[in-house]
Design a protein around this motif. Sequence first.
Motif, PDB file in Angstrom:
ATOM      1  N   LEU A   1      33.708 102.434  69.516  1.00 21.91           N
ATOM      2  CA  LEU A   1      33.368 101.049  69.849  1.00 21.91           C
ATOM      3  C   LEU A   1      33.613 100.843  71.340  1.00 21.91           C
ATOM      4  CD1 LEU A   1      32.706  98.146  68.687  1.00 21.91           C
ATOM      5  CD2 LEU A   1      35.186  97.779  68.736  1.00 21.91           C
ATOM      6  N   HIS A   2      32.571 100.510  72.082  1.00 25.04           N
ATOM      7  CA  HIS A   2      32.696 100.285  73.521  1.00 25.04           C
ATOM      8  C   HIS A   2      33.033  98.824  73.786  1.00 25.04           C
ATOM      9  CE1 HIS A   2      31.402 104.258  74.849  1.00 25.04           C
ATOM     10  NE2 HIS A   2      30.561 104.236  73.833  1.00 25.04           N
ATOM     11  N   VAL A   3      34.065  98.624  74.577  1.00 24.06           N
ATOM     12  CA  VAL A   3      34.607  97.284  74.822  1.00 24.06           C
ATOM     13  C   VAL A   3      34.712  97.051  76.327  1.00 24.06           C
ATOM     14  CG1 VAL A   3      36.602  95.776  74.486  1.00 24.06           C
ATOM     15  CG2 VAL A   3      35.916  97.373  72.674  1.00 24.06           C
ATOM     16  N   THR A   4      34.325  95.859  76.755  1.00 21.66           N
ATOM     17  CA  THR A   4      34.520  95.446  78.144  1.00 21.66           C
ATOM     18  C   THR A   4      35.486  94.266  78.164  1.00 21.66           C
ATOM     19  OG1 THR A   4      32.308  96.144  78.806  1.00 21.66           O
ATOM     20  CG2 THR A   4      33.422  94.583  80.243  1.00 21.66           C
TER      21      THR A   4
ATOM     22  N   LEU B   1      36.347 100.145  78.007  1.00 26.36           N
ATOM     23  CA  LEU B   1      37.211 100.882  77.093  1.00 26.36           C
ATOM     24  C   LEU B   1      36.404 101.417  75.917  1.00 26.36           C
ATOM     25  CD1 LEU B   1      40.009  98.153  76.952  1.00 26.36           C
ATOM     26  CD2 LEU B   1      40.091 100.230  78.334  1.00 26.36           C
ATOM     27  N   ALA B   2      36.996 102.338  75.178  1.00 22.83           N
ATOM     28  CA  ALA B   2      36.383 102.859  73.954  1.00 22.83           C
ATOM     29  C   ALA B   2      37.467 103.010  72.903  1.00 22.83           C
ATOM     30  CB  ALA B   2      35.692 104.192  74.211  1.00 22.83           C
ATOM     31  N   PHE B   3      37.222 102.445  71.712  1.00 18.30           N
ATOM     32  CA  PHE B   3      38.164 102.519  70.601  1.00 18.30           C
ATOM     33  C   PHE B   3      37.481 103.164  69.400  1.00 18.30           C
ATOM     34  CE2 PHE B   3      39.813  99.113  73.220  1.00 18.30           C
ATOM     35  CZ  PHE B   3      41.190  99.325  73.192  1.00 18.30           C
ATOM     36  N   PRO B   4      38.240 103.823  68.545  1.00 16.85           N
ATOM     37  CA  PRO B   4      37.623 104.469  67.375  1.00 16.85           C
ATOM     38  C   PRO B   4      37.055 103.501  66.353  1.00 16.85           C
ATOM     39  CG  PRO B   4      40.014 104.675  67.300  1.00 16.85           C
ATOM     40  CD  PRO B   4      39.675 104.122  68.652  1.00 16.85           C
TER      41      PRO B   4
ATOM     42  N   THR C   1      39.024  97.647  64.157  1.00 11.44           N
ATOM     43  CA  THR C   1      40.427  97.370  63.836  1.00 11.44           C
ATOM     44  C   THR C   1      41.352  97.901  64.926  1.00 11.44           C
ATOM     45  OG1 THR C   1      39.943  97.460  61.460  1.00 11.44           O
ATOM     46  CG2 THR C   1      42.242  97.698  62.123  1.00 11.44           C
ATOM     47  N   ALA C   2      41.061  99.111  65.427  1.00 13.18           N
ATOM     48  CA  ALA C   2      41.894  99.694  66.475  1.00 13.18           C
ATOM     49  C   ALA C   2      41.838  98.859  67.750  1.00 13.18           C
ATOM     50  CB  ALA C   2      41.439 101.121  66.761  1.00 13.18           C
ATOM     51  N   ALA C   3      40.695  98.242  68.029  1.00 11.11           N
ATOM     52  CA  ALA C   3      40.532  97.451  69.250  1.00 11.11           C
ATOM     53  C   ALA C   3      41.261  96.119  69.179  1.00 11.11           C
ATOM     54  CB  ALA C   3      39.053  97.218  69.525  1.00 11.11           C
ATOM     55  N   GLU C   4      41.670  95.684  67.984  1.00 11.30           N
ATOM     56  CA  GLU C   4      42.368  94.403  67.860  1.00 11.30           C
ATOM     57  C   GLU C   4      43.722  94.413  68.550  1.00 11.30           C
ATOM     58  OE1 GLU C   4      42.510  93.349  63.757  1.00 11.30           O
ATOM     59  OE2 GLU C   4      40.356  92.924  63.623  1.00 11.30           O
ATOM     60  N   VAL C   5      44.196  95.601  68.966  1.00 12.06           N
ATOM     61  CA  VAL C   5      45.450  95.693  69.708  1.00 12.06           C
ATOM     62  C   VAL C   5      45.366  94.917  71.024  1.00 12.06           C
ATOM     63  CG1 VAL C   5      44.806  97.806  70.973  1.00 12.06           C
ATOM     64  CG2 VAL C   5      47.210  97.350  70.452  1.00 12.06           C
ATOM     65  N   LEU C   6      44.155  94.679  71.511  1.00  6.77           N
ATOM     66  CA  LEU C   6      43.973  93.939  72.766  1.00  6.77           C
ATOM     67  C   LEU C   6      44.468  92.499  72.663  1.00  6.77           C
ATOM     68  CD1 LEU C   6      40.413  95.239  73.705  1.00  6.77           C
ATOM     69  CD2 LEU C   6      42.569  95.806  74.845  1.00  6.77           C
ATOM     70  N   LEU C   7      44.642  92.013  71.439  1.00  2.00           N
ATOM     71  CA  LEU C   7      45.151  90.657  71.265  1.00  2.00           C
ATOM     72  C   LEU C   7      46.555  90.521  71.844  1.00  2.00           C
ATOM     73  CD1 LEU C   7      44.387  87.897  70.028  1.00  2.00           C
ATOM     74  CD2 LEU C   7      45.502  88.640  67.910  1.00  2.00           C
ATOM     75  N   GLY C   8      47.254  91.641  71.981  1.00  2.00           N
ATOM     76  CA  GLY C   8      48.602  91.608  72.538  1.00  2.00           C
ATOM     77  C   GLY C   8      48.635  91.164  73.988  1.00  2.00           C
ATOM     78  N   PHE C   9      47.507  91.240  74.701  1.00  2.72           N
ATOM     79  CA  PHE C   9      47.441  90.792  76.085  1.00  2.72           C
ATOM     80  C   PHE C   9      46.898  89.371  76.223  1.00  2.72           C
ATOM     81  CE2 PHE C   9      48.120  95.191  77.194  1.00  2.72           C
ATOM     82  CZ  PHE C   9      48.727  95.122  78.445  1.00  2.72           C
ATOM     83  N   ALA C  10      46.602  88.718  75.095  1.00  2.00           N
ATOM     84  CA  ALA C  10      46.110  87.337  75.169  1.00  2.00           C
ATOM     85  C   ALA C  10      47.239  86.418  75.630  1.00  2.00           C
ATOM     86  CB  ALA C  10      45.591  86.910  73.797  1.00  2.00           C
ATOM     87  N   PRO C  11      46.896  85.356  76.362  1.00  5.19           N
ATOM     88  CA  PRO C  11      45.546  84.905  76.739  1.00  5.19           C
ATOM     89  C   PRO C  11      45.096  85.433  78.101  1.00  5.19           C
ATOM     90  CG  PRO C  11      47.119  83.227  77.327  1.00  5.19           C
ATOM     91  CD  PRO C  11      47.918  84.361  76.735  1.00  5.19           C
ATOM     92  N   ASP C  12      45.822  86.381  78.702  1.00  2.00           N
ATOM     93  CA  ASP C  12      45.471  86.834  80.050  1.00  2.00           C
ATOM     94  C   ASP C  12      44.236  87.724  80.084  1.00  2.00           C
ATOM     95  OD1 ASP C  12      47.785  85.731  81.591  1.00  2.00           O
ATOM     96  OD2 ASP C  12      48.901  86.981  80.180  1.00  2.00           O
ATOM     97  N   VAL C  13      44.095  88.593  79.066  1.00  2.00           N
ATOM     98  CA  VAL C  13      42.987  89.535  79.034  1.00  2.00           C
ATOM     99  C   VAL C  13      41.932  89.019  78.058  1.00  2.00           C
ATOM    100  CG1 VAL C  13      42.279  91.879  78.436  1.00  2.00           C
ATOM    101  CG2 VAL C  13      44.442  91.496  79.643  1.00  2.00           C
ATOM    102  N   GLU C  14      40.696  88.901  78.537  1.00  2.00           N
ATOM    103  CA  GLU C  14      39.612  88.401  77.692  1.00  2.00           C
ATOM    104  C   GLU C  14      38.617  89.510  77.391  1.00  2.00           C
ATOM    105  OE1 GLU C  14      36.055  85.016  77.562  1.00  2.00           O
ATOM    106  OE2 GLU C  14      37.333  85.218  79.339  1.00  2.00           O
ATOM    107  N   VAL C  15      38.295  89.677  76.113  1.00  2.00           N
ATOM    108  CA  VAL C  15      37.248  90.618  75.705  1.00  2.00           C
ATOM    109  C   VAL C  15      35.897  89.964  75.970  1.00  2.00           C
ATOM    110  CG1 VAL C  15      36.177  91.779  73.739  1.00  2.00           C
ATOM    111  CG2 VAL C  15      38.668  91.781  73.982  1.00  2.00           C
ATOM    112  N   MET C  16      35.052  90.638  76.736  1.00  2.00           N
ATOM    113  CA  MET C  16      33.719  90.107  77.055  1.00  2.00           C
ATOM    114  C   MET C  16      32.675  90.601  76.057  1.00  2.00           C
ATOM    115  SD  MET C  16      34.948  88.488  79.530  1.00  2.00           S
ATOM    116  CE  MET C  16      33.463  87.657  80.082  1.00  2.00           C
ATOM    117  N   THR C  17      32.761  91.858  75.690  1.00  2.00           N
ATOM    118  CA  THR C  17      31.870  92.447  74.685  1.00  2.00           C
ATOM    119  C   THR C  17      32.663  93.479  73.895  1.00  2.00           C
ATOM    120  OG1 THR C  17      31.137  94.216  76.191  1.00  2.00           O
ATOM    121  CG2 THR C  17      29.808  92.201  76.142  1.00  2.00           C
ATOM    122  N   PRO C  18      32.282  93.735  72.651  1.00  2.00           N
ATOM    123  CA  PRO C  18      31.123  93.219  71.913  1.00  2.00           C
ATOM    124  C   PRO C  18      31.449  91.895  71.211  1.00  2.00           C
ATOM    125  CG  PRO C  18      32.227  94.873  70.600  1.00  2.00           C
ATOM    126  CD  PRO C  18      32.969  94.814  71.901  1.00  2.00           C
TER     127      PRO C  18
END
Length: 331
Positions: free
Chosen positions: A239-242, A283-286, A289-306
């Motif tokens: 899963l490609h994430v920006t 970024l790239a996650f398998p 579900t694995a990409a949901e770890v990015l929630l730990g940086f909220a609200p500073d880091v925002e997922v733009m896609t997907p």
Amino acid sequence: MKSDRLLSILLLLQTRGQVPAAELAERLKVSVRTVMRDVEALSAAGVPVYTIRGPHGGIALLPGYRTDVTGLTADEARSLFVLLSDDAHADLGLGQAFGSALRKLMAALPAPHRPEADLASRRVLIDPARWRGGHTATPVPDLSLLQQAVFTDRRLRLRYRHGRDSRARSYTLDPYGLVNKVGAWYLVADHRGTPALFRVDRVQSAGILDEPVQRREGLELADVWELLRRRIEDIPTPLHVTVEIPRRLLGKFLRIHQTDLAGPPPADAPGTGDHPDRVRVDLAFPSLTAAEVLLGFAPDVEVMTPPELRRALAHRATQAASLYATSSGGR
């Protein structure tokens, strides 16, 4: 063409000494009668070739005769036999031609160079196809010690830093060889009889042991590399994430998610639009579900896609907000 056959016969006799006519015919995909006519043509051209009759007979050159059609040095010979993967030649429709060319080259080499050239063909492989998930450029490592172990068939003791958790571990390995995959070097080896892949730029230290290598019988570098390559390529599409990150948090974010980067670290990345203090990172996650770890940086880091990850994080954030809505713990 007849000239190609004549050269092939000459080089095969130079390499093998005495060869049965039937074997020459099979190698050249012609009849025995054609081989005998070619031998007559060589003899007429002044090549000292002769036939030996009987069940153990064949075709041979007079002892001591040879022609050096290459003039190659030992290092030049070795370099020619650092093989491209079979797929690269097959894709071009040159698989059979490549094998034939290598046989001719090997036969043409001066005898002292042949063992090193043959060893190079079995210990170093170049695979020009990109990894399915992309490629991150790596610095060129020092290959001298690993190359020495590979070419002398010795076991290796390795201290290796893993990418998935940045931890260093020690291994005793039985190497098959080195592979260059789009600029990145890998060591292919058995660890306790199991095939494993080690990216050379992550090797922290290495030592050659005074023990002969213990490879599994009947396996060559190309065989083990194909197994490991398929094991990696068969992983589901990542899963490609920006994400968009405040520049002040970039260092901390990269330390935690270094192994999830889908490209080079954006050390000097420009700002994004109206927000020069924020940068975008791919970024790239398998999995989602694995990409949901990015929630730990909220609200500073925002997922733009997907978009599906944005929706999943919004749902998780709502669940967390509901859980902590009350002023005291418990349910």
